[in-house]
Design an enzyme around this catalytic site. Structure first.
Site, PDB file in Angstrom:
ATOM      1  N   ASP A 169       0.609  -1.296   0.172  1.00  0.00           N
ATOM      2  CA  ASP A 169       0.032   0.068  -0.064  1.00  0.00           C
ATOM      3  C   ASP A 169       0.874   1.086  -0.130  1.00  0.00           C
ATOM      4  O   ASP A 169       0.762   2.141  -0.670  1.00  0.00           O
ATOM      5  CB  ASP A 169      -0.985   0.040   1.205  1.00  0.00           C
ATOM      6  CG  ASP A 169      -1.762  -1.461   1.270  1.00  0.00           C
ATOM      7  OD1 ASP A 169      -2.001  -1.886   0.201  1.00  0.00           O
ATOM      8  OD2 ASP A 169      -2.339  -1.614   2.315  1.00  0.00           O
ATOM      9  N   TYR A 219      -5.895 -10.696   9.899  1.00  0.00           N
ATOM     10  CA  TYR A 219      -4.697 -10.122   9.142  1.00  0.00           C
ATOM     11  C   TYR A 219      -3.466 -10.790   9.594  1.00  0.00           C
ATOM     12  O   TYR A 219      -2.455 -11.553   8.963  1.00  0.00           O
ATOM     13  CB  TYR A 219      -4.718  -8.646   8.562  1.00  0.00           C
ATOM     14  CG  TYR A 219      -3.561  -8.320   7.753  1.00  0.00           C
ATOM     15  CD1 TYR A 219      -3.902  -8.174   6.420  1.00  0.00           C
ATOM     16  CD2 TYR A 219      -2.159  -8.343   7.941  1.00  0.00           C
ATOM     17  CE1 TYR A 219      -2.863  -7.942   5.597  1.00  0.00           C
ATOM     18  CE2 TYR A 219      -1.419  -7.727   7.394  1.00  0.00           C
ATOM     19  CZ  TYR A 219      -1.601  -7.590   5.945  1.00  0.00           C
ATOM     20  OH  TYR A 219      -0.769  -7.267   5.056  1.00  0.00           O
TER      21      TYR A 219
HETATM   22  C1  GLA Z   1      -3.446  -4.804   3.545  1.00  0.00           C
HETATM   23  C2  GLA Z   1      -2.076  -4.757   3.705  1.00  0.00           C
HETATM   24  C3  GLA Z   1      -1.225  -4.910   2.449  1.00  0.00           C
HETATM   25  C4  GLA Z   1      -1.437  -6.297   1.882  1.00  0.00           C
HETATM   26  C5  GLA Z   1      -2.956  -6.359   1.656  1.00  0.00           C
HETATM   27  C6  GLA Z   1      -3.497  -7.763   0.982  1.00  0.00           C
HETATM   28  O1  GLA Z   1      -3.916  -3.619   2.533  1.00  0.00           O
HETATM   29  O2  GLA Z   1      -1.878  -3.330   4.098  1.00  0.00           O
HETATM   30  O3  GLA Z   1       0.377  -4.869   3.012  1.00  0.00           O
HETATM   31  O4  GLA Z   1      -1.047  -7.434   2.406  1.00  0.00           O
HETATM   32  O5  GLA Z   1      -3.739  -5.989   2.718  1.00  0.00           O
HETATM   33  O6  GLA Z   1      -2.905  -7.980  -0.337  1.00  0.00           O
END
Ligand code: GLA
Length: 389
Positions: A169, A219
């Site tokens: 991101d 996550y």
């Molecule tokens: C979030 C995290 C990223 C990535 C996505 C999944 O956006 O911030 O680093 O892992 O999830 O692809």
């Protein structure tokens, strides 16, 4: 014109002229949950942006104004630590990271606001972190390059927001290029731009409206499950240092030892890395039909193996499938809510949005928020009077 609005709000509140910076949110064409597995991602910065007005105030205090909430948060530089005000934590996390890197951060004022929808999976938090990091780096002449700023912003997210995110991101926000998606190899940090044919195809986002409370804890759990898989594989194959190195036959050979949950997580990641490479080849060949098929396959893996989808996201993908002009669709970002990404022929975008909204309303009895996206350049300063998204 948010840049003018934010800059005017700053002048009004603090009485001097700021540096103005814009920081975009991101989409990700494909390559989900691969970044923290040393894998490949294919994001782009989009015209949903946060604008910052920042200036040094000659004191030892930080004054932060969230323009859209009209909330002010003030803290002494000596007292920078994570606190109960979540939006301020993203900014304070950046200050702490600069301090940890030996940058003497003096007192400053910051007004920020924009049109990145919160909790929609467009990385508003990364835009907030990257925008302030870029602005302070400029104001202080700290000399950090864009990669260092991305890594600093990622560390801020880890330590002040508690999400053990990968680099995607922050990288997308800082390295975006207008009209292009960018492939990042999260191990070597090599990157390459691929043109996205915006005249013929659009990326349309459909917001599930779901903001799952489990998003950050699940996550972090996925990260642990991947690490557990690497630990098992590494015992058998010394060359496997991350899931980037693993193969499907290796996973199959140790399925029982991995256990079903970890096996499935690893299975998804290994396949998704292959899909990113295939998507890049297809993009280079102008084969958008294949790109679309890869999006559907990615969604199936995220839903069935990685288990980060939710009923609303699955419904949106099902609704999009087979609709005129739709080449592919999938959930996007960390999951458990947020948006689906839809690859749609330009001529069908209006019809797509209208018919999706009607079907969503009929099914869920609530409206569907959609966003059309334009792929833009990464974080930059804004000259006085310059219009931004
Ligand atoms: C979030 C995290 C990223 C990535 C996505 C999944 O956006 O911030 O680093 O892992 O999830 O692809």
């Amino acid at each position: 014109m948010p840049a003018t609005r934010i800059s005017a709000a700053f002048q009004q509140r603090f009485g001097y002229a700021p540096l103005v910076v814009r920081a975009p949110g991101r989409i990700n064409l494909i390559g989900e949950h691969t970044d923290y597995n040393d894998g490949l991602v294919l994001p782009a910065a989009i015209d949903k942006e946060i604008t910052f007005a920042v200036g040094l105030n000659g004191t030892d205090r930080v004054r932060l104004l969230a323009h859209d909430k009209d909330e002010l948060h003030e803290v002494a530089l000596a007292d920078v630590r994570p606190g109960p005000v979540q939006w301020a934590n993203y900014l304070l996390g950046v200050v702490a990271q600069l301090q940890q890197r030996g940058v003497a951060v003096p007192g400053f004022d910051c007004v920020f606001g924009g049109n990145v929808p919160m909790g929609a999976g467009l990385s508003s938090s990364a835009a907030v972190e990257c925008g302030l990091a870029f602005a302070l780096n400029e104001l202080l002449g700290a000399g950090l390059d864009r990669l260092a700023l991305a890594q600093l912003a990622q560390a801020a997210e880890h330590q002040y927001a508690g999400v053990q995110c990968g680099l995607m991101d922050q990288f997308a926000s800082l390295f975006g290029r207008a009209g292009h998606v960018v492939q990042l190899d999260c191990r070597s940090l090599a990157y390459a731009y691929f043109p996205f044919e915006a005249a013929r195809y659009h990326l349309v986002l459909c917001n599930s409206g779901v903001k799952h409370a489990l998003a950050s804890s699940e996550y972090n759990t996925r990260r642990q499950e991947c690490a557990a898989g690497v630990a098992v594989l590494g015992r058998h194959y010394p060359t496997v240092a991350s899931l980037r190195d693993a193969t499907l036959p290796q996973l199959a050979a140790h399925r029982a030892e991995l256990g079903e949950v970890v096996y499935r997580r690893c299975h998804y990641v290994v396949q998704e890395n292959t899909r990113v490479a295939q998507a890049c080849a297809a993009l280079a060949a102008g084969d958008m039909v294949t790109v679309g098929q890869l999006l559907y396959a990615s969604h199936a893996g995220l839903r069935d193996d990685y288990a980060v989808s939710c009923p609303e996201l699955d419904k949106l993908v099902a609704l999009a499938t087979g609709r005129p002009g739709v080449l592919g669709a999938r959930m996007m970002g960390g999951g458990f809510g947020g948006c689906t990404l839809n690859l749609v022929e330009a001529a069908h975008v209006t019809g797509f949005i209208e018919s999706m909204a009607a079907d969503f309303l009929a099914f869920y009895r609530r409206g569907l928020e959609t966003y059309q996206t334009v792929i833009v350049g990464g974080v930059s300063t804004v000259a006085p009077g310059e219009a931004v998204a």
